[in-house]
Design a protein around this motif. Structure first.
Motif, PDB file in Angstrom:
ATOM      1  N   ILE B  55       0.825  -1.207   0.000  1.00  0.00           N
ATOM      2  CA  ILE B  55       0.000   0.000   0.000  1.00  0.00           C
ATOM      3  C   ILE B  55       0.858   1.256   0.000  1.00  0.00           C
ATOM      4  CG2 ILE B  55      -2.081  -1.045   0.929  1.00  0.00           C
ATOM      5  CD1 ILE B  55      -1.374  -0.047   3.670  1.00  0.00           C
ATOM      6  N   ASP B  56       2.018   1.200   0.626  1.00  0.00           N
ATOM      7  CA  ASP B  56       2.888   2.373   0.604  1.00  0.00           C
ATOM      8  C   ASP B  56       3.346   2.680  -0.824  1.00  0.00           C
ATOM      9  OD1 ASP B  56       2.626   2.538   3.328  1.00  0.00           O
ATOM     10  OD2 ASP B  56       4.629   1.827   3.799  1.00  0.00           O
ATOM     11  N   GLN B  76       0.414   6.956   6.003  1.00  0.00           N
ATOM     12  CA  GLN B  76      -1.003   6.652   6.134  1.00  0.00           C
ATOM     13  C   GLN B  76      -1.511   7.227   7.451  1.00  0.00           C
ATOM     14  OE1 GLN B  76      -2.311   2.855   8.230  1.00  0.00           O
ATOM     15  NE2 GLN B  76      -0.923   2.097   6.669  1.00  0.00           N
ATOM     16  N   HIS B  78      -5.366   6.916   8.220  1.00  0.00           N
ATOM     17  CA  HIS B  78      -6.633   6.301   8.621  1.00  0.00           C
ATOM     18  C   HIS B  78      -7.152   5.453   7.479  1.00  0.00           C
ATOM     19  CE1 HIS B  78      -9.887   6.192  11.592  1.00  0.00           C
ATOM     20  NE2 HIS B  78     -10.730   6.126  10.576  1.00  0.00           N
ATOM     21  N   THR B  79      -7.955   4.472   7.810  1.00  0.00           N
ATOM     22  CA  THR B  79      -8.573   3.621   6.801  1.00  0.00           C
ATOM     23  C   THR B  79     -10.083   3.754   6.921  1.00  0.00           C
ATOM     24  OG1 THR B  79      -6.717   2.111   6.776  1.00  0.00           O
ATOM     25  CG2 THR B  79      -8.820   1.241   6.004  1.00  0.00           C
ATOM     26  N   VAL B  94      -7.407   3.396   2.119  1.00  0.00           N
ATOM     27  CA  VAL B  94      -6.414   3.816   3.098  1.00  0.00           C
ATOM     28  C   VAL B  94      -6.000   5.231   2.727  1.00  0.00           C
ATOM     29  CG1 VAL B  94      -4.215   3.306   4.181  1.00  0.00           C
ATOM     30  CG2 VAL B  94      -5.605   1.445   3.291  1.00  0.00           C
TER      31      VAL B  94
END
Lengths: 231, 231
Positions: B55-56, B76, B78-79, B94
């Motif tokens: 995800i990064d 990041q 919060h999701t 995300v």
DNA sequence: AATATAGTGTGTCAGATTTACACCATTAAA
DNA sequence: TTTAATGGTGTAAATCTGACACACTATATT
């Protein structure tokens, strides 16, 4: 115009770092897995999110199914999305944490077959955990430390009635350092949200300490004006 | 024993809240969508995560494709996982944030066709945004405020050489309140991580102010002993 | 040359907060 | 009655915070 979303084999999961405090020690909740992969390993309680539930709801459900615990106030703190964190495919996991009074009576009993058992384990000397759960725990623990300084979370870990010494030893366990007794008391009492009770500790073989409780109403009154930047 | 993961039609996305500071104003980066749903609406830069990227990495790629910006230090925060946040299916997102010097030259140019354009917009008087992006922005903004108090993030928004007044007006813009000039300077300088340069501001029609720069090496030396509880 | 304009740069004091530090009091058990 | 274990308390120094006002400097204007 309708446009269809691409369909990937992506899986979402939730993992929970649940803190408790007992016998002067900070503990977290672990389960023994009963499913591949990592069958028989210790792990954080966690499972897969369903299609039709929000992640907050999923967190509550999953924790309940694996441990029998309900109605905790859980908050997400980080999402872990490395490609290979799960050996069987792409699984992105949202980590939640919560604090709870460990209550001798409250039994930990998995409702599903995915876990063999659930139990409290001291945060010091944690064993190896499944997946990247050690990292998830560590991140959650850091979060807890930080929040302890500006949120009234300590009280969720203590029994409703507690002594100042218990409160202090909780702070010391979480922050992992000694605090000065007089300064600690002065400061805590100065906030004005601790209510001194007419009761004393029972069953100790030394001078019994006064009991206090956390007055949430006063707390919110005192801090209602401060910006809530917690989200 | 191989166990297959269940296959759901779950989609992951990333949304980015990118802050910049220009002309005394705090701004964020928006795009104009070129795709259904919410075609032609303004939105945070965001898109879907691929199967084989963390995800990064996805965050970096997506921001680049939609705005042409690269190599930001994104984090990041919060999701968002409500069931109906996306009108076409289950999409969990995300949210990341980053800070960047707005640089007159640096052009914002979407590389994909999913966005028509990308541009800076003041955080005050934001228009309605697509999806739940207003909420995502608000959460990110709160995060920024909070971090400003204990992390040296202001310097990522300013040019390398800046005056104390510029620094102060950035703090004022983010915190949305006036600060006392003398106290602000005293405090900032007392930290010891601002390096006074031999240069002065140019091109102003009044007394030119001294320029400073942020000395990251000194900063880390000073704060290396403090627990990094930021994760 | 004089003046207006606009922002720069500086010190002090009062009050609040933080830190360091040590001893007597109380209870139960031996 | 003594011991063991913990409860409960105050003060002084140092540091930090917040309030507050005016002279300086560079340029632009007349």
């Amino acid at each position: 115009m309708e446009v269809k979303l691409p369909t990937f084999n992506s899986v979402f999961s939730i993992d929970c770092v649940i803190f408790g405090f007992e016998a002067g020690e900070l503990k977290i909740l672990l389960i023994e897995r009963n499913e591949e992969p990592y069958k028989d390993w210790l792990a954080l309680p966690g499972y897969i999110v369903e299609q039709d539930e929000s992640i907050d709801n999923a967190a509550e459900r999953i924790l309940y199914e694996l441990t029998g615990l309900r109605d905790l106030h859980m908050q997400q703190f980080h999402t872990f999305g490395e490609v290979n964190r799960h050996p069987q495919g792409r699984v992105i996991t949202v980590a939640y944490y919560a604090l709870i009074r460990i209550n001798g009576q409250k039994e930990l009993k998995p409702v599903t077959q995915y876990a063999k058992s659930a139990f409290w384990h001291p945060v010091n000397e944690l064993p190896k955990l499944a997946f990247d759960h050690t990292e998830i725990f560590q991140t959650g623990f850091n979060k807890l430390r930080r929040r302890l300084n500006y949120q009234p979370i300590a009280f969720e870990l203590l029994p409703e009635k507690f002594t100042l010494t218990q409160l202090q030893s909780l702070y010391e366990a979480v922050l992992n350092k000694k605090l000065d007794k007089r300064n600690f008391r002065k400061k805590m009492l100065s906030y004005g949200f601790l209510k001194e009770l007419d009761e004393k500790q029972k069953g100790v073989s030394y001078r019994a300490a006064k009991l206090y409780k956390f007055d949430r109403r006063k707390y919110t009154k005192i801090f209602q004006n401060e910006l809530n930047l917690d989200s």
